[in-house]
Design an enzyme around this catalytic site. Structure first.
Site: not given
Ligand code: EPU
Length: 359
Positions: A168, A242, A348
Site C-alpha cells: 500500500r 479499509s 489507509e
Molecule cells: N478479519 C476479522 N474480522 C474482520 C475482518 C477480517 O477477524 O472484521 C480477519 C479475517 O478472518 C482474516 C484476516 O482478518 O483472517 C484478514 O481479513 P481479509 O482477508 O478480509 O483481508 P484484510 O487484510 O482485512 C486486505 C486488504 C483489502 C483486500 C483484502 C483481500 C488492506 C488494508 N486491506 O484486507 O483491501 O480487499 O485484503 O485481499 O490491506 C482496501 O485496501 O481498501 C481493501 C479493501
C-alpha cells in the site's frame, strides 16, 4: 496557451467521495486532456492555491471545512491494447474506471488483474496505493507509469523500480505533491491461468484452473459479501474501504501481540491469530481481526457513523454525519487496539483539508 476548463465554485466534496462526507472545494475543475491538466496546475500555481487531484474519491477522507484550494478531477479516458511477443500491454488513462479496465482485461482473456475486480476508484489511483487484493497487487503487473512531473510540467515514463512500490505504498504516496499519474501500462498474459493465492478464493473452486471470468465473478461475490463493492443499496458500502492498513511488525512485536492476545483470553493458542510472513522477515497482522478482538464489534453504530456490519476494517457513514464523527470513531478504534495489543493502527485513506494529520 492551453485552454483552461470552466472553474466551478461551491462544489461539495461529499458528492465526490464514497463516504459521502466532506465540505466544499474552493474551486473545482475537470480535466480531460493533459493540456487542460497543465493549464489547471499553472492556474493554481499563479494563485498559490493548493491542489487536490481527485480520482474516484473512494479512498479519501475530506475535512468538514472542505478544501481551500483547487480540486482537479482527473477525467482523461481511454484504454489501449498492444501485443509484444507473448505479452499483452494494456494501457489505461488515469480517468478510466478501474473495474472497467479489469473487466476488459478479463474479457480479452488476459491474466494478471482478475483478483483486483470490484475495487472502486480510477485506474490512475491504483499505483499510488499499490492497490492489492486476494493475492495480487498492481505493482506485480505494471510495466510503466506515465506521469506529469509537477516540478517542470513535463511528462515522464517511470519503470516499476522507479515507483518504489511497497505494501500500500509508492513514491507517489510518499511525495503527493510531485507527480500526476497520466496512464498506467500493465504487462498481462494472454490465455494465462488465474491467480489463486488467496485461500478463501482458491477454496471456492473444485477445479484447479477456473476461467478468468469465473475468478472475477467469485472475487466480486467475496467483495460484495464484505460490503467492499460500492453499491447504493448496501449501506455498509458507504466507506473508504479499509480504514487502516494491516500493521507490519517485527518478530519481537508479533510475540508481544500474541502474548497479550493469550493473556486477554482472546485466543488460546498462537496459531489462532491470522498473520502472514513477508519476504523481508517481517510479519503482517490483520487489522480487522485486531479491531474485533479489541472489543469493537462489526455493526457497531455511533450516531451517523459506525463499523461495517461485514468487515471491522471499514468505517461507514450512514448519512447525515460529519467527518469529525468518523474521525472520533477511528480514534476510538485505534485506542482500543493500542490498549489491548500495543499496536498502532495507521489510516489507509488520504486525508484532505486538515491542518495537521487528524489521526
Ligand atoms: N478479519 C476479522 N474480522 C474482520 C475482518 C477480517 O477477524 O472484521 C480477519 C479475517 O478472518 C482474516 C484476516 O482478518 O483472517 C484478514 O481479513 P481479509 O482477508 O478480509 O483481508 P484484510 O487484510 O482485512 C486486505 C486488504 C483489502 C483486500 C483484502 C483481500 C488492506 C488494508 N486491506 O484486507 O483491501 O480487499 O485484503 O485481499 O490491506 C482496501 O485496501 O481498501 C481493501 C479493501
Amino acid at each position: 496557451m492551453d485552454a483552461l476548463p470552466e472553474i466551478v465554485r461551491g462544489v461539495s466534496l461529499s458528492e465526490h467521495t464514497s463516504l459521502g462526507l466532506g465540505g466544499e472545494a474552493e474551486a473545482y475543475i475537470t480535466v480531460r486532456e493533459v493540456a487542460e491538466l497543465k493549464a489547471a496546475l499553472r492556474y493554481a500555481e499563479r494563485r498559490g492555491m493548493p491542489v487536490l487531484l481527485l480520482g474516484g474519491g473512494s479512498n479519501l477522507v475530506v475535512a468538514d471545512g472542505g478544501f481551500a484550494g483547487l480540486v482537479i478531477a482527473l477525467g482523461m479516458r481511454g484504454v489501449e491494447l498492444q501485443r509484444e511477443g507473448d505479452v499483452a500491454l494494456l494501457t489505461a488513462r488515469a480517468g478510466e474506471s478501474w473495474d472497467a479496465v479489469v473487466e476488459y482485461s478479463v474479457g480479452e482473456g488476459l491474466a494478471g488483474l482478475e483478483c483486483l475486480s470490484g475495487i472502486p476508484g480510477l485506474a490512475g489511483a491504483t499505483p499510488v496505493q499499490n492497490v492489492g487484493a486476494y493475492g495480487q497487487e498492481v505493482s506485480q503487473r505494471l510495466r510503466q507509469v506515465d506521469v506529469l512531473d509537477r516540478a517542470n510540467l513535463e511528462r515522464r515514463c517511470m519503470t516499476p523500480e522507479a515507483c518504489e512500490f511497497g505494501y500500500r505504498d509508492s513514491l507517489f504516496k510518499r511525495e503527493p505533491e510531485r507527480f500526476v499519474v497520466l496512464s498506467v501500462t500493465f504487462a498481462l498474459t494472454p490465455g494465462g491461468a488465474p491467480s489463486l493465492r488467496y485461500a478463501p478464493l482458491r477454496d471456492a473452486f473444485t477445479d484447479q484452473t477456473p476461467s478468468l471470468s469465473r475468478v472475477r465473478e467469485q472475487v466480486l461475490r467475496l467483495r460484495r459479501a464484505k460490503s467492499m463493492l460500492l453499491d447504493p443499496s448496501d449501506p455498509n458500502s458507504r466507506s473508504a474501504g479499509s480504514f487502516f492498513t494491516n500493521p507490519i511488525v517485527d518478530r519481537t512485536t508479533l510475540n508481544e501481540v500474541l502474548r497479550r492476545a493469550v493473556e486477554a483470553g482472546v485466543i488460546e493458542s498462537v496459531d489462532e491469530m491470522p498473520h502472514y510472513a513477508l519476504d523481508d522477515g517481517r510479519i503482517k497482522l490483520a487489522a480487522g481481526w485486531l479491531i474485533e478482538r479489541a472489543g469493537v464489534a462489526k455493526g457497531t453504530r455511533r450516531g451517523a457513523v459506525g463499523v461495517s456490519a461485514h468487515h471491522a476494517l471499514a468505517l461507514v457513514h450512514h448519512g447525515g454525519g460529519r467527518t469529525a464523527d468518523l474521525l472520533a470513531l477511528a480514534r476510538d478504534v485505534r485506542a482500543k487496539v493500542r490498549e489491548r495489543f500495543g499496536v498502532e493502527l495507521l489510516p489507509e485513506p488520504v486525508m484532505v483539508g486538515f491542518e495537521r494529520a487528524p489521526l
